[in-house]
Design an enzyme around this catalytic site. Sequence first.
Site, PDB file in Angstrom:
ATOM      1  N   GLY B  55      -1.018   4.818   1.332  1.00  0.00           N
ATOM      2  CA  GLY B  55      -1.872   5.209   2.439  1.00  0.00           C
ATOM      3  C   GLY B  55      -3.178   5.790   1.944  1.00  0.00           C
ATOM      4  O   GLY B  55      -3.257   6.327   0.837  1.00  0.00           O
ATOM      5  N   SER B  56      -4.229   5.694   2.762  1.00  0.00           N
ATOM      6  CA  SER B  56      -5.473   6.387   2.450  1.00  0.00           C
ATOM      7  C   SER B  56      -5.337   7.853   2.835  1.00  0.00           C
ATOM      8  O   SER B  56      -4.374   8.251   3.498  1.00  0.00           O
ATOM      9  CB  SER B  56      -6.644   5.743   3.193  1.00  0.00           C
ATOM     10  OG  SER B  56      -6.936   4.486   2.631  1.00  0.00           O
ATOM     11  N   HIS B  58      -5.497  10.191   0.368  1.00  0.00           N
ATOM     12  CA  HIS B  58      -5.045  10.868  -0.852  1.00  0.00           C
ATOM     13  C   HIS B  58      -6.099  10.800  -1.947  1.00  0.00           C
ATOM     14  O   HIS B  58      -5.789  11.012  -3.109  1.00  0.00           O
ATOM     15  CB  HIS B  58      -3.761  10.224  -1.374  1.00  0.00           C
ATOM     16  CG  HIS B  58      -2.671  10.145  -0.368  1.00  0.00           C
ATOM     17  ND1 HIS B  58      -2.236  11.245   0.313  1.00  0.00           N
ATOM     18  CD2 HIS B  58      -1.941   9.095   0.092  1.00  0.00           C
ATOM     19  CE1 HIS B  58      -1.268  10.884   1.156  1.00  0.00           C
ATOM     20  NE2 HIS B  58      -1.080   9.587   1.044  1.00  0.00           N
ATOM     21  N   ASP B 111       6.059   2.499   1.837  1.00  0.00           N
ATOM     22  CA  ASP B 111       5.589   1.880   0.598  1.00  0.00           C
ATOM     23  C   ASP B 111       6.676   1.003  -0.005  1.00  0.00           C
ATOM     24  O   ASP B 111       6.398  -0.109  -0.466  1.00  0.00           O
ATOM     25  CB  ASP B 111       5.154   2.970  -0.390  1.00  0.00           C
ATOM     26  CG  ASP B 111       3.909   3.701   0.079  1.00  0.00           C
ATOM     27  OD1 ASP B 111       2.819   3.145  -0.037  1.00  0.00           O
ATOM     28  OD2 ASP B 111       4.036   4.818   0.616  1.00  0.00           O
ATOM     29  N   HIS B 220       1.293  14.015   3.156  1.00  0.00           N
ATOM     30  CA  HIS B 220       0.905  13.328   4.397  1.00  0.00           C
ATOM     31  C   HIS B 220       0.698  14.311   5.519  1.00  0.00           C
ATOM     32  O   HIS B 220       0.679  13.944   6.680  1.00  0.00           O
ATOM     33  CB  HIS B 220       1.962  12.298   4.800  1.00  0.00           C
ATOM     34  CG  HIS B 220       2.086  11.226   3.796  1.00  0.00           C
ATOM     35  ND1 HIS B 220       2.943  11.321   2.729  1.00  0.00           N
ATOM     36  CD2 HIS B 220       1.426  10.050   3.649  1.00  0.00           C
ATOM     37  CE1 HIS B 220       2.817  10.231   1.983  1.00  0.00           C
ATOM     38  NE2 HIS B 220       1.904   9.446   2.517  1.00  0.00           N
TER      39      HIS B 220
END
Lengths: 332, 332, 221, 221
Positions: B55-56, B58, B111, B220
């Site tokens: 995911g973006s 991070h 993921d 997250h």
Amino acid sequence: MAGYFENGPGDLVPDALSGFARAHADLVAHDPVDGFFTARHSSAARRVGLLSGGGSGHEPLHAGYVGAGMLDAACPGRVFASPHNRQIFRASGAVAGPEGVLHIVKNYTGDRINFGIAAERLADAGIACARVLVDDDLASDSEGVAAGRRGTGATMLVEKVLGGAADTGMGLDALAELGTAVTSRCRTLAAASAAHHAPATGEPAFGLLPGELEYGVGIHGERADRTRSQGRVGALVEDMAGALLDALRPGPDDPVVALVNGLGSVTSLELYGIFGELGRVLDARRVRLARHLVGNYVTALDMRGFSLTLMVADGDTLDFYDAPVRTPALSW
Amino acid sequence: MAGYFENGPGDLVPDALSGFARAHADLVAHDPVDGFFTARHSSAARRVGLLSGGGSGHEPLHAGYVGAGMLDAACPGRVFASPHNRQIFRASGAVAGPEGVLHIVKNYTGDRINFGIAAERLADAGIACARVLVDDDLASDSEGVAAGRRGTGATMLVEKVLGGAADTGMGLDALAELGTAVTSRCRTLAAASAAHHAPATGEPAFGLLPGELEYGVGIHGERADRTRSQGRVGALVEDMAGALLDALRPGPDDPVVALVNGLGSVTSLELYGIFGELGRVLDARRVRLARHLVGNYVTALDMRGFSLTLMVADGDTLDFYDAPVRTPALSW
Amino acid sequence: MTTDTFDGLRTHDWMRRFAELVYATEAELTALDQQAGDGDFGTNLAAGVSAAGPLLDRMGGPVGPAEPLGAMATAFLDEIGGTSGPLFGLLFQALSRAAAGSGPTLTTAALAEGATQGLAAIRRVGDASPGDKTLVDALTPAVAALRAAEGASPATALAAAADGAWQGVRDTASLTARMGRASYLGERASGIPDPGAVGVALFFASANGAVRALAPAPEPG
Amino acid sequence: MTTDTFDGLRTHDWMRRFAELVYATEAELTALDQQAGDGDFGTNLAAGVSAAGPLLDRMGGPVGPAEPLGAMATAFLDEIGGTSGPLFGLLFQALSRAAAGSGPTLTTAALAEGATQGLAAIRRVGDASPGDKTLVDALTPAVAALRAAEGASPATALAAAADGAWQGVRDTASLTARMGRASYLGERASGIPDPGAVGVALFFASANGAVRALAPAPEPG
Ligand SMILES: Nc1ncnc2c1ncn2[C@@H]1O[C@H](COP(=O)(O)OP(=O)(O)O)[C@@H](O)[C@H]1O
Ligand SMILES: Nc1ncnc2c1ncn2[C@@H]1O[C@H](COP(=O)(O)OP(=O)(O)O)[C@@H](O)[C@H]1O
Ligand SMILES: [Mg+2]
Ligand SMILES: [Mg+2]
Ligand SMILES: [Mg+2]
Ligand SMILES: [Mg+2]
């Protein structure tokens, strides 16, 4: 409320400095009495020591830029408060070269006063000292501000350029002149959507309504002189970059260096988005974007905002900027 | 309320990716259709392509670590959402070496699923593919979590070590084995004093009372399984480091690598203070602190927290870690 | 306070009372600076009096009024950064120098002379004029009051100085800042008194006894 | 809804209604995921139906029920990441495959077969069991209801599936999560229904007409 991770009130800065000293012991030395940092490595060609300093809370400025190719010493003060003159005086003595020491000072009353007193003491001690006053902030460029434009984001660019120049063996007066000339070709504008948290209280230093933006903030968490609506980031960047270009008026062949700088808690996603918008504005205006940096370089604790700095890198400026550097926060 | 600087809902990530692509065009190439990044330079000795993604939100993970000595490709998903399988499949095809491609996957259901589907497609296409599952988060090491430990801060250390190893010409199976072994010698714990702002609303994702701390958060922005009082940072770091050391039990001669990682909006002052405390704990326990990093390496948008990762760098691990690297976010 | 004489001990007490007052009002001072500046004035001033503490403690044996003032000067000039630290230091230094010339007890003339010199030094270094919304706006009327009190006792003169300073504080509220951080705010800082000016008023007000709040009416000694 | 027959057009409508329902409840779905996960489920599901939009639009001429379901499968499997994206994609893919085998209109048997295969694929890939507090807890009773509805019309069978799914949603509220992000919260997520399970219930509920809220009582078609 967002409590700072600290041991107690007043411990934030001293604990950070000792942690920083340990983390970067290969690059910097910490004077525990006077609280300044000096570079462990410096070019043998350097004839002038480069020193900067200012309030803490702007990390990595200034201690993060101590090292080969950039600063010889940095004096961190308390949060948002200038270092005191003894600290500056001692650090200057420690790093003065055969031609003396150059102070790179952000234009804030407190910094001017404390660096000024230190300079008097240095003169007294027979150590040559000159000053470059960095005053790049366009928002404080107004008749009503007798103190003049604030020193903000351009400080790290000026430090980098002067570092490159000092490594060529340039003398004190030439460096001071170069620094002043480079500064005059730099302008910065900043905007924030939320204040930093005041370390004393853990509360935001000021409040903003949803969708509001402080337009023209400095780097001490002070409010700007006006509030505008946030809107699309593209329109915001266009306004900011337009104002910077109107002030600087680079020629079509002038290389321009851009610094897209986070003030603390803006995400990297946003900074790169902002860089993309800036690139489009510069392209449309046929400005030659020669170099750029995107990240947190000159912060205001955890303020949620960003600044844009443009530097017109004429003459040798770009070569000095490109010269090798090895510091805790900048390396190439 | 702290509005994101963006053009409109949903623009945050795509605009950031195109800005990133322009900012680092010397180091990475961006595939505009499938949205992945590939390295422009890679060691000729490499026989296996290294790919990661997730995911973006991070940043600089993962695209910031694409480049010589580290990743050959990265697949960024939407904010906090895994990339989709087509993206991974195409990126894998683009960087597979003569011995195939290694997927470095954080242990999150999304993921695992998307990388898993991509791996099936790669097998179908005759491209060898292996997986290293990074599961370093100690807080999710519990009977109640059937999904297993989350993958968090250690991911960038594993990526760096595997990059160094891949540059020696190591084969696919050996790299996968090494990655799994290195991961098993890494543990992370994180704590936060304020949530990130949800991009959809601009509001904090959860609320905390003054002086409260989420202990054991992931990356997250999800809450932890417990809340504790914040207290002195020294005591907090001692608890966290103690738990990591109890899990890892490094021998007295084992070199340990420490990552003091900001989750987004913790200040640099605090991170260095935390590093100082960590150093004291390790000294007191006679742990050999061989290397360390202090900064924002694996973030959770603008969450106000930090993570501590320890990696026991036995065998060749330290050499691989030390090997040269040149990426947008890490260079030495 | 029952005596009108400012010997070394009484001057030492004054500095102590000022310190206590600063600690007690630190949060309010900081809040003022938050509205108009960068929110650290209370912290900076408290750091100054706290750095002076050990120097004042260490002052064994009989001392003149110049010594406690000198201790404050040393602490503020040598240890405290920020804008206000060295400026307060310059005021203390000038007062100490004038006290040293006036014998075992402070005279009203010495106070007037010291404050005048202090104001001049502050204006030289900080480059602010009256009306710029800085501590100069409190110090200027305080100096005028001290000079006008020629012939009165030091306690009376200092009470007049405090009154003048508080009047200056009130005036700063209606001013638009031209110097210091508040100047970056333009009109937005108007209505808010200048924190540095309040600090000056607290200093003179604490000469004559306990002051309990940031109110412009010091308790007479 | 007046017809009980799920031909290509009606199935296309169903997908459209599902999309509208997702847009209408996106914020609520995200809020649920915020309490128990990472706050993006609504966004992820909306991204899926929005990616399917152009594929559904482009579907010119007469199509069978397999095509709209297949468009959803392609969009979710190929364009949407996250956990739920590919899992919903697997459900749509299995339903589409079963529909393709059942001729120009959906049969109850095909729906039961497709949902059964979809559930199996989801469990294979995601490794969750009933009781783990995931969308499997809504899909499992929905599949059971479809199988039990043998002989009933597809509309009736789908209404029963929706009822079963909503019951599953209610059950998830009292469960402690073992899979997915909510599992990291331990007991703290109990009381909160699983967002993915709600998404499954919305899918079956939208087959029979407009659903206006996240309420476990679909309007019968
Ligand atoms: N140029 C100046 N001359 C005199 N006093 C000044 C000047 N600039 C600011 N001040 C005073 O300093 C005060 C703020 O002090 P402080 O908070 O320590 O400084 P800083 O602005 O560095 O944070 C202001 O309230 C004002 O009274
Ligand atoms: N292992 C699993 N098997 C099936 N469904 C799962 C699993 N893990 C999570 N889910 C479902 O996915 C939903 C969350 O989807 P989404 O928000 O897209 O995922 P992410 O956790 O990647 O943000 C949960 O509400 C749950 O129903
Ligand atoms: Mg300050
Ligand atoms: Mg997610
Ligand atoms: Mg201040
Ligand atoms: Mg989610």
